[in-house]
Write an enzyme that holds these catalytic residues in place. Sequence first.
Site, PDB file in Angstrom:
ATOM      1  N   ARG A 144      -9.464  53.000  15.476  1.00  0.00           N
ATOM      2  CA  ARG A 144      -9.763  52.439  14.282  1.00  0.00           C
ATOM      3  C   ARG A 144     -10.174  53.398  13.348  1.00  0.00           C
ATOM      4  O   ARG A 144     -10.269  53.067  12.088  1.00  0.00           O
ATOM      5  CB  ARG A 144     -11.153  51.770  14.589  1.00  0.00           C
ATOM      6  CG  ARG A 144     -11.056  50.331  15.805  1.00  0.00           C
ATOM      7  CD  ARG A 144     -10.143  49.489  15.170  1.00  0.00           C
ATOM      8  NE  ARG A 144      -9.091  49.745  16.024  1.00  0.00           N
ATOM      9  CZ  ARG A 144      -7.802  49.357  16.026  1.00  0.00           C
ATOM     10  NH1 ARG A 144      -7.588  48.548  14.969  1.00  0.00           N
ATOM     11  NH2 ARG A 144      -6.802  49.477  16.764  1.00  0.00           N
ATOM     12  N   GLN A 189      -3.177  47.527  23.702  1.00  0.00           N
ATOM     13  CA  GLN A 189      -4.519  47.085  22.985  1.00  0.00           C
ATOM     14  C   GLN A 189      -4.875  45.504  23.641  1.00  0.00           C
ATOM     15  O   GLN A 189      -5.439  44.600  23.046  1.00  0.00           O
ATOM     16  CB  GLN A 189      -4.253  46.867  21.599  1.00  0.00           C
ATOM     17  CG  GLN A 189      -4.110  48.344  20.766  1.00  0.00           C
ATOM     18  CD  GLN A 189      -3.980  48.089  19.279  1.00  0.00           C
ATOM     19  OE1 GLN A 189      -5.062  47.392  18.588  1.00  0.00           O
ATOM     20  NE2 GLN A 189      -2.495  48.267  18.805  1.00  0.00           N
ATOM     21  N   ASP A 227       2.262  37.071  16.583  1.00  0.00           N
ATOM     22  CA  ASP A 227       1.742  38.370  16.460  1.00  0.00           C
ATOM     23  C   ASP A 227       0.805  38.708  17.562  1.00  0.00           C
ATOM     24  O   ASP A 227       0.360  37.687  18.410  1.00  0.00           O
ATOM     25  CB  ASP A 227       1.062  38.381  15.062  1.00  0.00           C
ATOM     26  CG  ASP A 227       0.440  39.896  14.834  1.00  0.00           C
ATOM     27  OD1 ASP A 227       0.769  40.711  15.370  1.00  0.00           O
ATOM     28  OD2 ASP A 227      -0.481  39.805  13.765  1.00  0.00           O
ATOM     29  N   GLU A 228       0.447  39.799  17.897  1.00  0.00           N
ATOM     30  CA  GLU A 228      -0.766  40.162  18.797  1.00  0.00           C
ATOM     31  C   GLU A 228      -0.227  39.189  20.156  1.00  0.00           C
ATOM     32  O   GLU A 228      -0.955  38.610  21.191  1.00  0.00           O
ATOM     33  CB  GLU A 228      -1.857  39.571  18.686  1.00  0.00           C
ATOM     34  CG  GLU A 228      -2.465  40.108  17.447  1.00  0.00           C
ATOM     35  CD  GLU A 228      -3.034  41.405  17.215  1.00  0.00           C
ATOM     36  OE1 GLU A 228      -2.841  42.093  18.382  1.00  0.00           O
ATOM     37  OE2 GLU A 228      -3.586  42.068  16.392  1.00  0.00           O
ATOM     38  N   LYS A 256       2.702  46.854  11.648  1.00  0.00           N
ATOM     39  CA  LYS A 256       3.035  45.689  12.068  1.00  0.00           C
ATOM     40  C   LYS A 256       2.998  44.583  11.214  1.00  0.00           C
ATOM     41  O   LYS A 256       3.841  43.793  11.017  1.00  0.00           O
ATOM     42  CB  LYS A 256       2.601  45.226  13.501  1.00  0.00           C
ATOM     43  CG  LYS A 256       1.137  44.778  13.683  1.00  0.00           C
ATOM     44  CD  LYS A 256       0.875  44.645  14.990  1.00  0.00           C
ATOM     45  CE  LYS A 256      -0.641  44.157  15.370  1.00  0.00           C
ATOM     46  NZ  LYS A 256      -0.660  43.065  14.589  1.00  0.00           N
ATOM     47  N   THR A 257       1.756  44.267  10.473  1.00  0.00           N
ATOM     48  CA  THR A 257       1.529  43.161   9.747  1.00  0.00           C
ATOM     49  C   THR A 257       2.481  43.292   8.320  1.00  0.00           C
ATOM     50  O   THR A 257       3.108  42.373   7.908  1.00  0.00           O
ATOM     51  CB  THR A 257       0.030  43.307   8.956  1.00  0.00           C
ATOM     52  OG1 THR A 257      -0.979  43.185  10.239  1.00  0.00           O
ATOM     53  CG2 THR A 257      -0.354  42.082   8.284  1.00  0.00           C
TER      54      THR A 257
END
Length: 717
Positions: free
Chosen positions: A601, A258, A227-228, A33-34
């Site tokens: 992760r 998340q 974002d987020e 996504k980044t």
Amino acid sequence: MTDLLSGLNDAQRRAVATTEGYVRVIAGAGSGKTRALSHRFAYLVNELGILPGNILCVTFTNKSANEMRQRIHQLTGDNDTGYINTFHGFCDAVLREDSHAVQYPRSFLVLDNSDIDAMLRIIYEERGLTLRDMTFSAARDMIEIQKLFKRPDYYQDMITMSLDTLKEKYDRADTPADIIFYGYLYQEKKCFGLDYNDLIKFSLYIFRQRPDIRIKWQQRLEYIMIDEFQDIDQLQYELMEVLCGYHKNLFIVGDPDQTIYTWRGADVKYLLDFDKKFPGTQTILMVENYRSTPEILAVANSLIDKNRNRIKKELKPILPAGTPVVCHFAQTQEAEARWMAGEMRRLHEAGTPFRDMTVLYRAHYVTRAVEEVLLEEKIPYTIYSGVQFFDRMEIKDALSYLRMIAYKDDLSFRRIANVPKRNLGKRRMEFLQEYAEQRGCLLYQALLDNLEDPIIKGTGAGKFISLIESFAAGYEGRPVSEVLSAILNESGYEKMLRTEGSQERLDNLAELKQSVYEYETTCGEEVTLEHYLARAALFTNADTAEQGDRVKLMTVHAAKGLEFPCVFLCGMNEGVFPSRKVRTRQAMEEERRLAFVAVTRAEKELYLSEADGRNFDGSPRYPSRFLLDIDEKLLTFTRPPEEGLIRRARDYIGHSQAGLPEADGQTVFPAGQRVRHALFGPGTVLDTDMDRGAHVVQFDEMETPRKISFRAKLERI
């Protein structure tokens, strides 16, 4: 255009090239996504010709904002990267430009916690408040709750009232909560200071009151990207609504799986219901995962599938098959740590550097056993977002109390003679130092000799001497764990931490007690206090390894947004992960999302572990429900888990789950809060027992305090 879109998958290309209107991207962990966000920014600038200064890109940390700026600069070659910032950082920019609208100078202060504590000290001194009325930690929480929920219009007092009028309101306040709240607003106004909540509140106020300023910013921000988005709260949502009101070009990215910050006010419904609020929204699903092996993703998908409140999706692996996900059921916490250390050593000998290994855990106190073993095995490590267990203040203090009992040494004396406060400050310590030097004796002996001296008389020195003498005379033959518990209680040390609201420090002390108890029961010989202290010294004076190649230790919250080649997720026990503080089914789903974040992760290798045995209070330890949530076929067990243990764990989990309400309807009051009980009448909250779900209340008409369940109706007064 070809350069910006090449190397992107179909979903990423759609996210970059869909520039107009409302766009929602549901981006799974590790789905790039980044990359999509930074390429979209560059696409707007390079291909559409949009000026960077007309784009707002909101991230949730300053670190990610800096990384985004660097990526965009590399893609566009332009030093102007527009407004790439956190919500608070953007509001700071708004107020630097338009603070005149609220009669504040451009040079206003942005306050942090240390500034707030400095203001609280002034208020407490002016009005004669003490930490018994309210701890600083509780006061900060109370101020935030008041600003966000109880008195959401507070900012109008700061903006419209003169300093003198606000001072009068502060002077008239008569309850500790009102004194602190209005005293804080007065102190803020006095120095033109704004805290994080004020930045957004003041910006929203300006946009409501000044249509000319609102339209200026709306027209300036032609494209907005956030974002987020799963972590957005109500105020941030309101700000977003205002800012996109003119061009209506809003692009949001988030992952409901998340959402791990509801305790900070985040509300996933803004992401889940975005298409209902903004009809015509285009939704893009990004589920191709570039981070983790298929084996790790299968475990992650199996785990998160047990949550009900989510947009159903499965992460799809892009990487080739890797090694199996390993699960280890250990007999004790020490055995769990030794197994992890053995795996680390094996990986290292096979060519994996220590810096590629990361240990994740739910709470800092879990590191105690891990650190002890890593130190013994000489495996270098470093702790992120925390200090090493035996270097923590409360652990050093506790060990100093034990050393005072056994040795009465000067180092320990200096550390804890005045902790908690016994009025043995700098002047009196200098007096004792001089006396000890003249007579060649210990500082403790100097204090003992001078109890009747006018400079010492009237302090808490007598009680301190009595405490140490009574323990020194009777510690031999007593278990060290019992001595430790007793001295921390009778010295007032734990009470001091409870008064300060330092729950994490209390958790660490509980873990120290657990470690001493485990050492006593596994050592195979009688453990003396001196023997234990010599062993503890090995951990507090460990050799430091070279800076570069170290195993990383960190909480799962600290690991959010990061990725690591090899992950050890330890302490997977009921009451640890999920936390014992979970009180609702809603909160349990958040814990499972946190476990999902931990699993995702890992890039190449994932190790899951738990420890059986018993807790310090004698209760049995069960494997985490999150281990049992995962399809057994997806895990490789180091040895088959004992059937009886799994059955007992499932029974325990089923019983505890049945007692969880759907959502949190309970109010937890801070220490110092005045409350009323239907039968017992008025009283003051002294503490909260989160383990048992109760307030500790001293009622006015009773001599001793009572523990009152959270379920009981206590009214704020």
